[in-house]
Design a protein around this motif. Structure first.
Motif, PDB file in Angstrom:
ATOM      1  N   ILE A   9      43.046  -7.598   1.119  1.00 38.15           N
ATOM      2  CA  ILE A   9      43.412  -7.724   2.525  1.00 38.15           C
ATOM      3  C   ILE A   9      42.463  -8.698   3.199  1.00 38.15           C
ATOM      4  N   ILE A  10      42.983  -9.440   4.173  1.00 38.30           N
ATOM      5  CA  ILE A  10      42.203 -10.453   4.888  1.00 38.30           C
ATOM      6  C   ILE A  10      42.425 -10.236   6.375  1.00 38.30           C
ATOM      7  N   LEU A  32      52.459 -13.833  16.172  1.00 40.97           N
ATOM      8  CA  LEU A  32      52.675 -12.938  15.040  1.00 40.97           C
ATOM      9  C   LEU A  32      53.620 -11.802  15.418  1.00 40.97           C
ATOM     10  N   SER A  33      53.423 -11.208  16.577  1.00 37.68           N
ATOM     11  CA  SER A  33      54.255 -10.074  16.986  1.00 37.68           C
ATOM     12  C   SER A  33      55.693 -10.496  17.255  1.00 37.68           C
ATOM     13  N   ARG A  34      55.908 -11.752  17.655  1.00 32.34           N
ATOM     14  CA  ARG A  34      57.257 -12.266  17.901  1.00 32.34           C
ATOM     15  C   ARG A  34      57.877 -12.903  16.656  1.00 32.34           C
ATOM     16  N   LEU A  39      53.751 -14.350   8.493  1.00 31.73           N
ATOM     17  CA  LEU A  39      52.661 -13.868   7.649  1.00 31.73           C
ATOM     18  C   LEU A  39      52.888 -12.386   7.372  1.00 31.73           C
ATOM     19  N   PRO A  40      52.581 -11.927   6.163  1.00 30.87           N
ATOM     20  CA  PRO A  40      52.708 -10.498   5.868  1.00 30.87           C
ATOM     21  C   PRO A  40      51.527  -9.730   6.471  1.00 30.87           C
ATOM     22  N   ILE A  41      51.738  -9.102   7.627  1.00 35.02           N
ATOM     23  CA  ILE A  41      50.658  -8.391   8.307  1.00 35.02           C
ATOM     24  C   ILE A  41      50.986  -6.906   8.414  1.00 35.02           C
ATOM     25  N   VAL A  42      49.928  -6.093   8.402  1.00 39.79           N
ATOM     26  CA  VAL A  42      50.045  -4.641   8.571  1.00 39.79           C
ATOM     27  C   VAL A  42      48.829  -4.149   9.344  1.00 39.79           C
ATOM     28  N   ARG A  43      48.956  -2.967   9.918  1.00 34.45           N
ATOM     29  CA  ARG A  43      47.806  -2.315  10.562  1.00 34.45           C
ATOM     30  C   ARG A  43      47.086  -1.462   9.525  1.00 34.45           C
ATOM     31  N   TRP A  52      44.695  -5.582  12.623  1.00 37.22           N
ATOM     32  CA  TRP A  52      45.776  -6.167  11.830  1.00 37.22           C
ATOM     33  C   TRP A  52      45.145  -6.947  10.695  1.00 37.22           C
ATOM     34  N   VAL A  53      45.769  -6.881   9.534  1.00 35.61           N
ATOM     35  CA  VAL A  53      45.275  -7.632   8.363  1.00 35.61           C
ATOM     36  C   VAL A  53      46.458  -8.284   7.654  1.00 35.61           C
TER      37      VAL A  53
END
Length: 55
Positions: A9-10, A32-34, A39-43, A52-53
């Motif tokens: 994770i980054i 990112l939210s829109r 990018l593949p992001i998760v909390r 977020w990473v």
């Protein structure tokens, strides 16, 4: 992966700094939210304050 030491994770702030330096942190998170930046992001947690990473 080599750039980030093969970490699983980054933090998105690292990605922003390295590739999207022209965007402020606020604008980067907004895009990112829109889904304007793909990018593949998760909390890391279910909390709204969790980081977020990128995975």
């Amino acid at each position: 992966m080599a750039q980030y030491g093969a970490r699983p994770i980054i933090m998105i702030e690292e990605v922003r700094r390295d590739y999207f330096g022209h965007l402020s942190s606020h604008n980067f998170k907004r895009k990112l939210s829109r889904c304007e930046i793909d990018l593949p992001i998760v909390r890391l947690d279910t909390s709204r304050k969790a980081n977020w990473v990128c995975t």
